[in-house]
Design a protein around this motif. Structure first.
Motif, mmCIF file in Angstrom:
data_model
loop_
_atom_site.group_PDB
_atom_site.id
_atom_site.type_symbol
_atom_site.label_atom_id
_atom_site.label_comp_id
_atom_site.label_asym_id
_atom_site.label_seq_id
_atom_site.Cartn_x
_atom_site.Cartn_y
_atom_site.Cartn_z
ATOM 1 N N LYS A 271 0.849 -1.185 0.000
ATOM 2 C CA LYS A 271 0.000 0.000 0.000
ATOM 3 C C LYS A 271 0.889 1.241 0.000
ATOM 4 C CE LYS A 271 -3.792 0.002 2.337
ATOM 5 N NZ LYS A 271 -4.836 0.114 3.380
ATOM 6 N N ALA A 272 0.493 2.240 -0.742
ATOM 7 C CA ALA A 272 1.242 3.488 -0.805
ATOM 8 C C ALA A 272 1.340 4.112 0.582
ATOM 9 C CB ALA A 272 0.567 4.468 -1.775
ATOM 10 N N SER A 273 2.488 4.666 0.912
ATOM 11 C CA SER A 273 2.711 5.243 2.238
ATOM 12 C C SER A 273 1.821 6.445 2.515
ATOM 13 C CB SER A 273 4.182 5.634 2.408
ATOM 14 O OG SER A 273 4.540 6.623 1.460
ATOM 15 N N ARG A 274 1.297 7.075 1.498
ATOM 16 C CA ARG A 274 0.441 8.254 1.695
ATOM 17 C C ARG A 274 -1.044 7.914 1.690
ATOM 18 N NH1 ARG A 274 3.211 13.370 2.057
ATOM 19 N NH2 ARG A 274 5.312 12.961 1.388
ATOM 20 N N SER A 275 -1.371 6.642 1.681
ATOM 21 C CA SER A 275 -2.780 6.256 1.747
ATOM 22 C C SER A 275 -3.345 6.665 3.097
ATOM 23 C CB SER A 275 -2.926 4.746 1.570
ATOM 24 O OG SER A 275 -2.544 4.371 0.276
ATOM 25 N N THR A 276 -4.621 6.993 3.124
ATOM 26 C CA THR A 276 -5.226 7.490 4.350
ATOM 27 C C THR A 276 -5.583 6.356 5.299
ATOM 28 O OG1 THR A 276 -7.444 7.440 3.406
ATOM 29 C CG2 THR A 276 -6.198 9.491 3.154
ATOM 30 N N VAL A 277 -5.685 6.682 6.566
ATOM 31 C CA VAL A 277 -6.023 5.707 7.606
ATOM 32 C C VAL A 277 -7.439 5.177 7.409
ATOM 33 C CG1 VAL A 277 -6.329 5.400 10.093
ATOM 34 C CG2 VAL A 277 -4.454 6.803 9.233
ATOM 35 N N GLU A 278 -8.335 6.020 6.925
ATOM 36 C CA GLU A 278 -9.728 5.623 6.734
ATOM 37 C C GLU A 278 -9.890 4.559 5.651
ATOM 38 O OE1 GLU A 278 -8.856 9.003 6.592
ATOM 39 O OE2 GLU A 278 -9.291 9.275 8.693
ATOM 40 N N GLY A 279 -8.884 4.364 4.829
ATOM 41 C CA GLY A 279 -8.950 3.326 3.811
ATOM 42 C C GLY A 279 -9.412 3.796 2.447
ATOM 43 N N ASP A 280 -9.731 5.083 2.326
ATOM 44 C CA ASP A 280 -10.123 5.574 1.004
ATOM 45 C C ASP A 280 -8.884 6.077 0.263
ATOM 46 O OD1 ASP A 280 -9.739 7.719 2.679
ATOM 47 O OD2 ASP A 280 -11.464 8.855 1.999
#
Length: 61
Positions: free
Chosen positions: A10-19
């Motif tokens: 998963k990209a390191s800048r992906s959000t915690v909320e999963g979107d």
């Protein structure tokens, strides 16, 4: 191209909320990208050179 054995990250800048999550996998001579919310959906495969150019461009945003 068979991506069944690809190891996705998963990209390191992906959000915690999963979107807005993007996953990448390094495959021979290329990089594959997919939406982590739809792992069986469409995937994009680009050359390493194309991915490098893409990554350099988005880092400037």
């Amino acid at each position: 191209m068979d991506l069944s054995q690809a190891v996705w990250r998963k990209a390191s800048r992906s959000t915690v909320e999963g979107d807005n999550c993007v996953e990448v996998a390094s495959v021979p001579s290329a990089v594959a990208l997919r939406d982590s919310k739809d792992p069986d959906g469409p995937m994009i495969v680009v050359s390493r050179r194309e991915f490098q150019g893409f990554a350099e461009t988005i880092r400037k945003l």
